[in-house]
Design a protein around this motif. Structure first.
Motif, PDB file in Angstrom:
ATOM      1  N   SER A 113       0.771  -1.424   0.114  1.00 33.08           N
ATOM      2  CA  SER A 113      -0.066   0.127   0.189  1.00 33.08           C
ATOM      3  C   SER A 113       0.859   1.174   0.160  1.00 33.08           C
ATOM      4  N   LEU A 114       2.007   1.050   0.513  1.00 33.38           N
ATOM      5  CA  LEU A 114       2.924   2.379   0.517  1.00 33.38           C
ATOM      6  C   LEU A 114       3.333   2.504  -0.882  1.00 33.38           C
ATOM      7  N   GLU A 115       3.784   1.379  -1.754  1.00 36.02           N
ATOM      8  CA  GLU A 115       4.147   1.675  -3.102  1.00 36.02           C
ATOM      9  C   GLU A 115       2.964   2.209  -3.742  1.00 36.02           C
ATOM     10  N   LYS A 116       1.903   1.731  -3.557  1.00 36.77           N
ATOM     11  CA  LYS A 116       0.627   2.121  -4.539  1.00 36.77           C
ATOM     12  C   LYS A 116       0.069   3.195  -4.041  1.00 36.77           C
ATOM     13  N   LYS A 117       0.499   3.640  -2.997  1.00 36.91           N
ATOM     14  CA  LYS A 117      -0.222   4.993  -2.285  1.00 36.91           C
ATOM     15  C   LYS A 117      -1.618   4.747  -1.791  1.00 36.91           C
ATOM     16  N   THR A 118      -2.042   3.495  -1.388  1.00 35.64           N
ATOM     17  CA  THR A 118      -3.404   3.258  -1.097  1.00 35.64           C
ATOM     18  C   THR A 118      -3.851   3.361   0.284  1.00 35.64           C
ATOM     19  N   CYS A 119      -2.844   3.394   1.022  1.00 39.23           N
ATOM     20  CA  CYS A 119      -3.085   3.480   2.768  1.00 39.23           C
ATOM     21  C   CYS A 119      -3.498   5.141   2.820  1.00 39.23           C
ATOM     22  N   PRO A 120      -4.415   5.137   3.634  1.00 41.59           N
ATOM     23  CA  PRO A 120      -4.919   6.431   4.247  1.00 41.59           C
ATOM     24  C   PRO A 120      -3.963   6.683   5.168  1.00 41.59           C
ATOM     25  N   TYR A 121      -3.022   7.512   4.813  1.00 39.50           N
ATOM     26  CA  TYR A 121      -2.043   7.952   6.150  1.00 39.50           C
ATOM     27  C   TYR A 121      -2.630   8.779   6.996  1.00 39.50           C
ATOM     28  N   PRO A 122      -2.724   8.557   8.221  1.00 39.58           N
ATOM     29  CA  PRO A 122      -2.979   9.684   9.155  1.00 39.58           C
ATOM     30  C   PRO A 122      -1.728  10.726   9.491  1.00 39.58           C
ATOM     31  N   TYR A 123      -1.811  11.614  10.075  1.00 34.28           N
ATOM     32  CA  TYR A 123      -0.757  12.323  10.534  1.00 34.28           C
ATOM     33  C   TYR A 123      -0.232  11.613  12.010  1.00 34.28           C
ATOM     34  N   PRO A 124       0.524  10.676  11.956  1.00 30.25           N
ATOM     35  CA  PRO A 124       0.851   9.763  13.290  1.00 30.25           C
ATOM     36  C   PRO A 124       2.006  10.571  14.145  1.00 30.25           C
ATOM     37  N   ASP A 125       1.968  10.259  15.239  1.00 29.96           N
ATOM     38  CA  ASP A 125       2.953  10.840  16.037  1.00 29.96           C
ATOM     39  C   ASP A 125       4.248  10.015  16.086  1.00 29.96           C
ATOM     40  N   ILE A 126       3.903   8.905  15.674  1.00 27.64           N
ATOM     41  CA  ILE A 126       5.113   7.924  15.357  1.00 27.64           C
ATOM     42  C   ILE A 126       4.739   6.938  14.423  1.00 27.64           C
ATOM     43  N   VAL A 127       5.881   6.381  13.591  1.00 26.81           N
ATOM     44  CA  VAL A 127       5.707   5.155  12.699  1.00 26.81           C
ATOM     45  C   VAL A 127       6.516   4.036  13.156  1.00 26.81           C
ATOM     46  N   ILE A 128       6.026   2.932  12.944  1.00 22.31           N
ATOM     47  CA  ILE A 128       6.650   1.883  13.334  1.00 22.31           C
ATOM     48  C   ILE A 128       6.713   0.994  12.099  1.00 22.31           C
ATOM     49  N   MET A 129       8.231   0.445  11.671  1.00 27.02           N
ATOM     50  CA  MET A 129       8.140  -0.352  10.560  1.00 27.02           C
ATOM     51  C   MET A 129       8.855  -1.496  11.008  1.00 27.02           C
ATOM     52  N   HIS A 130       8.166  -2.748  10.442  1.00 20.49           N
ATOM     53  CA  HIS A 130       8.677  -3.994  10.697  1.00 20.49           C
ATOM     54  C   HIS A 130       9.286  -4.432   9.194  1.00 20.49           C
ATOM     55  N   PHE A 131      10.643  -4.943   9.379  1.00 21.44           N
ATOM     56  CA  PHE A 131      11.402  -5.181   8.602  1.00 21.44           C
ATOM     57  C   PHE A 131      11.544  -6.789   8.594  1.00 21.44           C
ATOM     58  N   ASP A 132      11.277  -7.645   7.911  1.00 18.62           N
ATOM     59  CA  ASP A 132      11.568  -8.973   7.996  1.00 18.62           C
ATOM     60  C   ASP A 132      12.683  -9.561   7.345  1.00 18.62           C
ATOM     61  N   LYS A 133      13.129 -10.472   7.536  1.00 20.23           N
ATOM     62  CA  LYS A 133      14.687 -11.023   6.920  1.00 20.23           C
ATOM     63  C   LYS A 133      14.621 -10.517   5.637  1.00 20.23           C
ATOM     64  N   GLU A 134      13.812 -10.807   4.735  1.00 18.72           N
ATOM     65  CA  GLU A 134      13.990 -10.429   3.242  1.00 18.72           C
ATOM     66  C   GLU A 134      14.149  -9.009   2.919  1.00 18.72           C
ATOM     67  N   MET A 135      13.308  -8.187   3.587  1.00 15.10           N
ATOM     68  CA  MET A 135      13.479  -6.781   3.539  1.00 15.10           C
ATOM     69  C   MET A 135      14.570  -6.290   4.139  1.00 15.10           C
ATOM     70  N   VAL A 136      15.200  -6.881   5.086  1.00 12.64           N
ATOM     71  CA  VAL A 136      16.521  -6.382   5.793  1.00 12.64           C
ATOM     72  C   VAL A 136      17.815  -6.747   4.904  1.00 12.64           C
ATOM     73  N   LYS A 137      17.646  -7.746   3.943  1.00 15.90           N
ATOM     74  CA  LYS A 137      18.645  -8.432   3.129  1.00 15.90           C
ATOM     75  C   LYS A 137      18.589  -7.321   1.773  1.00 15.90           C
ATOM     76  N   LYS A 138      17.460  -6.985   1.435  1.00 15.31           N
ATOM     77  CA  LYS A 138      17.029  -5.967   0.296  1.00 15.31           C
ATOM     78  C   LYS A 138      17.595  -4.626   0.808  1.00 15.31           C
ATOM     79  N   GLY A 139      17.675  -4.145   1.995  1.00 17.98           N
ATOM     80  CA  GLY A 139      18.017  -2.814   2.500  1.00 17.98           C
ATOM     81  C   GLY A 139      16.667  -1.915   2.970  1.00 17.98           C
ATOM     82  N   THR A 140      16.845  -1.220   3.908  1.00 20.85           N
ATOM     83  CA  THR A 140      15.962  -0.421   4.492  1.00 20.85           C
ATOM     84  C   THR A 140      15.844   0.996   4.041  1.00 20.85           C
ATOM     85  N   PHE A 141      16.962   1.536   3.572  1.00 18.13           N
ATOM     86  CA  PHE A 141      17.357   2.852   3.474  1.00 18.13           C
ATOM     87  C   PHE A 141      16.209   3.617   2.685  1.00 18.13           C
TER      88      PHE A 141
END
Length: 127
Positions: free
Chosen positions: A45-73
């Motif tokens: 949804s981040l790539e497709k811009k389909t998630c209705p983003y609120p204006y959050p106070d904090i963002v939590i991002m979970h990176f599984d093993k595959e995402m960590v290998k590809k890079g988080t930057f």
């Protein structure tokens, strides 16, 4: 415990979680325990811009093993580009090397937690 302390320290009202894993959402929701508003978005949804983003106070991002290998930057920079450079990001990382962790913090994550999800089958005693 650290997770709760980060939320308390920032006096959070709205939390935005990026994760492709429903178990992470359920775990986060149980930790938050109704004290904060939690919005869950997948990375697709981040790539497709389909998630209705609120204006959050904090963002939590979970990176599984595959995402960590590809890079988080790139993903962290993308979120900061949409929500602002000052948005605090807590990264949940599975099996990150020191280089992965360094790259995540350089990209703009406020802090990180290394996590290990155990997927076990029920024991015969549980029957």
């Amino acid at each position: 415990m650290l997770f709760r302390m980060v939320l308390w320290w920032c006096s959070m009202m709205e939390v935005l979680l990026f994760s492709n894993d429903e178990k992470i959402f359920n775990l986060t929701n149980s930790v938050i325990d109704g004290r904060y508003k939690l919005t869950w978005c997948t990375y697709k949804s981040l790539e497709k811009k389909t998630c209705p983003y609120p204006y959050p106070d904090i963002v939590i991002m979970h990176f599984d093993k595959e995402m960590v290998k590809k890079g988080t930057f790139k993903t962290i920079v993308q979120v900061k580009g949409r929500l602002g450079q000052r948005i605090p990001i807590l990264a949940l990382m599975e099996e990150g090397t020191p280089q992965n962790i360094f790259s995540t913090l350089i990209a703009g994550a406020y802090d990180y937690l290394e996590i290990c999800l155990l997927y076990t089958s029920p024991s015969p005693r549980d029957s």
